[in-house]
Design a protein around this motif. Structure first.
Motif, short mmCIF file in Angstrom:
data_model
loop_
_atom_site.label_atom_id
_atom_site.label_comp_id
_atom_site.label_asym_id
_atom_site.label_seq_id
_atom_site.Cartn_x
_atom_site.Cartn_y
_atom_site.Cartn_z
N LEU A 73 42.95 43.96 43.27
CA LEU A 73 41.62 43.68 44.56
C LEU A 73 41.09 42.52 44.48
CD1 LEU A 73 39.87 47.24 43.81
CD2 LEU A 73 42.03 46.88 45.53
N ALA A 74 40.96 41.82 43.47
CA ALA A 74 40.52 40.36 43.49
C ALA A 74 41.46 39.69 43.97
CB ALA A 74 39.89 39.98 42.03
N SER A 75 42.65 39.71 43.88
CA SER A 75 43.60 38.93 44.46
C SER A 75 43.81 39.02 46.05
CB SER A 75 44.89 39.03 43.87
OG SER A 75 45.49 40.33 44.15
N LEU A 76 43.34 40.24 46.55
CA LEU A 76 43.28 40.43 47.91
C LEU A 76 41.66 40.19 48.28
CD1 LEU A 76 45.07 43.87 47.78
CD2 LEU A 76 45.92 41.48 48.75
N SER A 77 40.98 39.51 47.81
CA SER A 77 39.59 39.00 47.87
C SER A 77 38.66 40.34 48.49
CB SER A 77 39.70 37.99 49.04
OG SER A 77 40.44 37.06 48.67
N TYR A 78 38.64 41.54 47.62
CA TYR A 78 37.72 42.40 47.96
C TYR A 78 36.28 42.39 47.39
CZ TYR A 78 41.07 45.44 50.51
OH TYR A 78 42.06 45.88 51.57
N PHE A 79 36.23 41.24 46.71
CA PHE A 79 34.84 41.16 45.62
C PHE A 79 34.38 39.74 46.35
CE2 PHE A 79 37.53 43.73 42.89
CZ PHE A 79 36.71 45.00 43.17
N ALA A 80 32.90 39.57 45.77
CA ALA A 80 32.39 38.27 45.95
C ALA A 80 33.21 37.15 45.18
CB ALA A 80 30.96 38.48 45.43
N GLU A 81 32.86 36.09 45.61
CA GLU A 81 33.77 34.92 45.30
C GLU A 81 33.77 34.66 43.81
OE1 GLU A 81 33.88 29.94 45.77
OE2 GLU A 81 32.73 31.21 47.20
N GLN A 82 32.66 35.06 43.25
CA GLN A 82 32.32 34.72 41.74
C GLN A 82 33.36 35.92 40.91
OE1 GLN A 82 28.08 34.37 41.12
NE2 GLN A 82 28.65 32.83 39.88
N ILE A 83 33.07 36.89 41.53
CA ILE A 83 33.88 38.04 40.81
C ILE A 83 35.32 38.10 41.04
CG2 ILE A 83 34.14 40.75 40.79
CD1 ILE A 83 31.48 40.84 41.74
N ASN A 84 35.84 37.92 42.18
CA ASN A 84 37.30 37.22 42.15
C ASN A 84 37.62 36.22 41.42
OD1 ASN A 84 37.54 39.41 44.56
ND2 ASN A 84 37.00 37.81 45.87
N ALA A 85 37.13 35.22 41.35
CA ALA A 85 37.52 34.04 40.69
C ALA A 85 37.63 34.53 39.16
CB ALA A 85 36.39 32.96 40.76
N GLN A 86 36.90 35.31 38.54
CA GLN A 86 36.76 35.64 37.21
C GLN A 86 38.11 36.56 37.03
OE1 GLN A 86 34.99 38.97 34.38
NE2 GLN A 86 33.30 37.66 35.24
N LEU A 87 38.25 37.35 37.81
CA LEU A 87 39.57 38.25 37.78
C LEU A 87 40.94 37.76 37.90
CD1 LEU A 87 37.82 41.54 39.48
CD2 LEU A 87 38.52 41.23 37.09
N THR A 88 40.85 36.72 38.73
CA THR A 88 42.16 36.03 38.86
C THR A 88 42.38 34.70 38.15
OG1 THR A 88 41.22 35.20 40.91
CG2 THR A 88 42.11 37.07 41.37
N ASP A 89 41.47 34.29 37.41
CA ASP A 89 41.69 33.13 36.47
C ASP A 89 42.99 33.37 35.78
OD1 ASP A 89 41.06 31.40 34.23
OD2 ASP A 89 39.39 30.95 35.42
#
Length: 236
Positions: A73-89
């Motif tokens: 979901l983070a790779s599809l940018s469904y969350f806030a930027e900081q959350i997406n960044a953590q999950l896709t690091d």
């Protein structure tokens, strides 16, 4: 003098109330402050999950453009930027693909397999039950890090605060939905929400609800199924 005596009575009464309510410890008072941040973090994930479910992009098994974990979901940018960044690091350990380490409690990227973050949130993706597509859930775990001291208190508080807007399975210990639904003859939301709690066989061989143990109610692990997920906001 009467006013002074009255003031002393009020102060003593307040102290007794605090002791009875919070166990006489600063930990419980601190827990109330932590509760607001916990609910905020839960809602941050809920909002993204709800939108993704409505878009038909959450599935029990990842396929094509459908995903089954928070990293997807983070790779599809469904969350806030900081959350997406953590999950896709790219340095985030693969074991944490479905775990968001709450930033409010110092969470971040975990490069190793062991994750002892204070508050961990995971996506629950129940498979289709018969012909019924079921509601996604959010698994919360604060049993491993700095919140574990207050785990029982916090779990009870969160369950109480969210009871009007969500079904909460306090017997779950992993991000895995139970089989079936809450009530296949109940309301529309009950018919598509995964079963919660646990059951047992009574003396007549009937399946009945079983009471959770005190350990289950205080381990700091539970699944939340929000009641405002519509019939088109389900797992594919």
């Amino acid at each position: 003098m009467p006013q002074l005596i009255a003031m002393v009575i009020v102060v003593v009464g307040a102290m007794i109330y605090m002791f009875q309510t919070f166990g006489g410890t600063g930990d419980k008072i601190e827990g109330i402050a932590q509760k607001t941040s916990i609910i905020t973090e839960i809602n941050n994930i809920k909002d993204g999950v709800k939108i993704a479910a409505k878009s038909g992009q959450i599935a029990a098994t990842a396929k094509d453009d459908k995903v089954n974990n928070l990293k997807g979901l983070a790779s599809l940018s469904y969350f806030a930027e900081q959350i997406n960044a953590q999950l896709t690091d790219t340095t985030n350990n693969a074991a944490n693909a479905n775990i968001y380490n709450a930033i409010s409690f110092g969470g971040g990227v975990i490069t190793g397999a062991d994750n002892n973050s204070d508050m961990q949130i995971s996506l629950v993706t129940p498979a289709v039950s018969g012909t019924v597509k079921r509601t996604p859930g959010i698994f919360v775990d604060f049993s491993k890090g700095g919140l574990k001291t207050n785990a029982a208190f916090l779990e009870s508080q969160i369950a109480n605060d969210l009871s009007a807007v969500a079904f909460i399975d306090r017997t779950s210990t992993t991000a895995t939905a139970k089989a079936g639904v809450i009530n296949d003859a109940g309301s529309a939301i009950e018919k598509r929400t995964p079963a919660i709690g646990k059951t047992k066989q009574d003396a007549n061989g009937n399946t009945v609800a079983d009471d959770p143990t005190s350990a289950e109610l205080g381990d700091g692990k539970f699944i939340i199924y929000f009641k405002d997920f519509g019939s088109d906001e389900v797992v594919q």
